[in-house]
Design an enzyme around this catalytic site. Structure first.
Site, PDB file in Angstrom:
ATOM      1  N   ARG A   1       0.772  -1.107   0.081  1.00 55.19           N
ATOM      2  CA  ARG A   1      -0.005  -0.070   0.114  1.00 55.19           C
ATOM      3  C   ARG A   1       1.041   1.258  -0.098  1.00 55.19           C
ATOM      4  NH1 ARG A   1      -5.114   1.619   3.570  1.00 55.19           N
ATOM      5  NH2 ARG A   1      -6.152   0.354   2.186  1.00 55.19           N
TER       6      ARG A   1
ATOM      7  N   HIS B   1      -7.577   0.727  -6.360  1.00 56.62           N
ATOM      8  CA  HIS B   1      -7.586   0.108  -5.008  1.00 56.62           C
ATOM      9  C   HIS B   1      -8.478  -1.210  -5.303  1.00 56.62           C
ATOM     10  CE1 HIS B   1      -7.674  -1.261  -0.956  1.00 56.62           C
ATOM     11  NE2 HIS B   1      -8.570  -0.410  -0.362  1.00 56.62           N
TER      12      HIS B   1
ATOM     13  N   GLN C   1     -10.219  -3.863  -2.764  1.00 60.46           N
ATOM     14  CA  GLN C   1     -11.579  -3.308  -2.485  1.00 60.46           C
ATOM     15  C   GLN C   1     -12.673  -3.681  -3.338  1.00 60.46           C
ATOM     16  OE1 GLN C   1     -12.280  -1.522   0.888  1.00 60.46           O
ATOM     17  NE2 GLN C   1     -14.459  -2.235  -0.050  1.00 60.46           N
TER      18      GLN C   1
ATOM     19  N   ASP D   1     -17.027   7.544  -0.832  1.00 58.04           N
ATOM     20  CA  ASP D   1     -15.992   7.441  -0.490  1.00 58.04           C
ATOM     21  C   ASP D   1     -15.546   8.746   0.327  1.00 58.04           C
ATOM     22  OD1 ASP D   1     -13.259   6.672   0.788  1.00 58.04           O
ATOM     23  OD2 ASP D   1     -12.615   6.669  -1.493  1.00 58.04           O
TER      24      ASP D   1
ATOM     25  N   CYS E   1     -16.120   1.952   1.157  1.00 62.47           N
ATOM     26  CA  CYS E   1     -14.947   1.114   1.252  1.00 62.47           C
ATOM     27  C   CYS E   1     -14.587   1.247   2.847  1.00 62.47           C
ATOM     28  CB  CYS E   1     -14.044   1.531   0.424  1.00 62.47           C
ATOM     29  SG  CYS E   1     -13.537   3.402   0.508  1.00 62.47           S
TER      30      CYS E   1
ATOM     31  N   ARG F   1     -13.493  -8.313   2.502  1.00 57.35           N
ATOM     32  CA  ARG F   1     -12.158  -8.044   2.215  1.00 57.35           C
ATOM     33  C   ARG F   1     -11.122  -9.316   2.401  1.00 57.35           C
ATOM     34  NH1 ARG F   1     -10.034  -3.072   2.254  1.00 57.35           N
ATOM     35  NH2 ARG F   1      -8.214  -4.078   1.307  1.00 57.35           N
TER      36      ARG F   1
HETATM   37  N1   CP Z   1     -11.240   0.040   2.732  1.00 59.13           N
HETATM   38  C1   CP Z   1      -9.753  -0.044   3.228  1.00 59.13           C
HETATM   39  O1   CP Z   1      -8.967  -0.251   2.457  1.00 59.13           O
HETATM   40  O2   CP Z   1      -9.664   0.421   4.659  1.00 59.13           O
HETATM   41  P1   CP Z   1      -8.102   0.580   5.359  1.00 59.13           P
HETATM   42  O3   CP Z   1      -7.606   1.630   4.813  1.00 59.13           O
HETATM   43  O4   CP Z   1      -8.481   0.633   6.992  1.00 59.13           O
HETATM   44  O5   CP Z   1      -7.406  -0.540   5.081  1.00 59.13           O
HETATM   45  N1  NVA Z   2      -9.881   6.937  -0.905  1.00 57.72           N
HETATM   46  C1  NVA Z   2      -9.509   6.555   0.145  1.00 57.72           C
HETATM   47  C2  NVA Z   2      -9.679   5.109   0.371  1.00 57.72           C
HETATM   48  C3  NVA Z   2      -9.182   4.631   1.509  1.00 57.72           C
HETATM   49  C4  NVA Z   2      -9.481   2.919   1.931  1.00 57.72           C
HETATM   50  C5  NVA Z   2      -7.997   6.729   0.261  1.00 57.72           C
HETATM   51  O1  NVA Z   2      -7.087   6.711  -0.677  1.00 57.72           O
HETATM   52  O2  NVA Z   2      -7.562   7.444   1.498  1.00 57.72           O
END
Ligand code: CP
Ligand code: NVA
Length: 305
Positions: free
Chosen positions: A102, A129, A132, A224, A264, A292
């Site tokens: 990530r 992502h 997700q 989101d 998400c 997930r």
């Molecule tokens: N939805 C998601 O990826 O959550 P986190 O940022 O908590 O991993």
């Molecule tokens: N769009 C958000 C998603 C988090 C899971 C971010 O990138 O922070």
């Protein structure tokens, strides 16, 4: 399938196979049937951004598959002090059986996958992502018993979630409408690639600045945060600008009566969604969060098994 970086890279049949494996693994886990498909294997988990769901679901998933998850915070590994992606890839492939990452720049994940001879899983970048969205497709399927022919409306920021949802819908034949403010719509290159997927599946893609037009007759409503990780400096400006895109009861009334609501998470009640919607009857956010685990186990078992 070596890596899992973008749903655009995979055929509808491959995505369908992942969903079917996720359903099987979920049923086995609920029934207490062990499935140590990755016994003796190790997954490195590189995080340069925060996480609740992703970290916990990957760690638990790896344990349930009989393997070992190794959390690698960028605060601790040398990548965070300037070691190159190339050297990191070449070293980690000697120890690990797979890497989950990530991070901010999508190119870093592509570079890691290019240089590492082991599977690389994208656990969120500024652009995409996909893990997700695989869980989202599973959730939609469980609640609607089909994917093809449904309409998903995404309301809000044209961010990594919106980009990946376009790919997921285009591949699996769901109509997709993105309602985002001008200048905050989806990445142009992603839109161009997604259009290829929509042309193949025959589903429709609508990009609009009108949230009411986007949500009309939707079977699935998605939003989101307006302030993604890395955008904190724009918080005040975004919270003002995006207010007309808030998913509240009035906006939801334009979707189908039996529409489900997805997010998400993490969610910010009173901003992108009101509490009555996200905590209301149409919301399936915790089924979505649970999925997930099952979706990513399918990805890990497929790539690393
Ligand atoms: N939805 C998601 O990826 O959550 P986190 O940022 O908590 O991993
Ligand atoms: N769009 C958000 C998603 C988090 C899971 C971010 O990138 O922070």
């Amino acid at each position: 399938m070596k890596d899992f970086i973008s749903l655009h890279d995979h055929s509808p049949e491959e995505i369908q196979a992942l969903l079917e494996l996720a359903i099987k693994l979920k049923a086995e886990q609920k029934a207490g049937i062990p499935h140590p498909i990755l016994k003796g294997k190790t997954l490195g988990m590189i995080f340069t951004k925060s996480s609740t769901r992703t970290r916990v679901s990957f760690e638990v998933g790896m344990v349930q598959l009989g393997g070992y998850p190794m959390f690698l915070s960028s605060n601790d590994i040398q990548l965070g002090r300037g070691e190159t992606i190339y050297d990191t890839a070449k070293v980690l492939e000697r120890f690990l059986d797979g890497i989950m990452i990530r991070t901010f720049a999508h190119q870093d994940v592509l570079d890691l996958a290019e240089h590492a001879d082991i599977p690389v899983i994208n656990a969120l970048t500024d652009l995409l992502h996909p893990c997700q969205v695989l869980a989202d497709l599973l959730t939609i399927y469980e609640h609607k018993h089909t994917l093809k022919g449904l309409k998903l409306a995404y309301i809000g920021d044209g961010n990594n979630m919106a980009n990946s949802l376009m790919f997921g819908c285009g591949k699996m034949g769901l109509d997709c409408a993105i309602g985002a403010p001008a200048n905050y719509s989806c990445d142009a290159e992603v839109v161009a690639q997604a259009k290829e997927d929509f042309a193949k599946s025959g589903a429709n893609l609508l990009l609009t600045t009108d949230p009411v037009e986007a949500i009309k007759n939707a079977d699935v409503v998605y939003t989101d945060t307006w302030v993604s990780m890395g955008m904190e400096a724009e918080k005040a400006e975004r919270q003002k600008l995006f207010m007309p895109y808030q998913v509240n009861k009035e906006l939801m009334a334009n979707a189908k009566e039996d529409a489900i609501f997805l997010h998400c998470l993490p969610a910010y009640r009173g901003y992108e969604v009101t509490a009555d919607v996200i905590d209301g009857k149409q919301s399936v956010i915790f089924d979505e969060a649970e999925n997930r685990l099952h979706a990513q186990k399918a990805v890990m078992a497929t790539l690393m098994g």
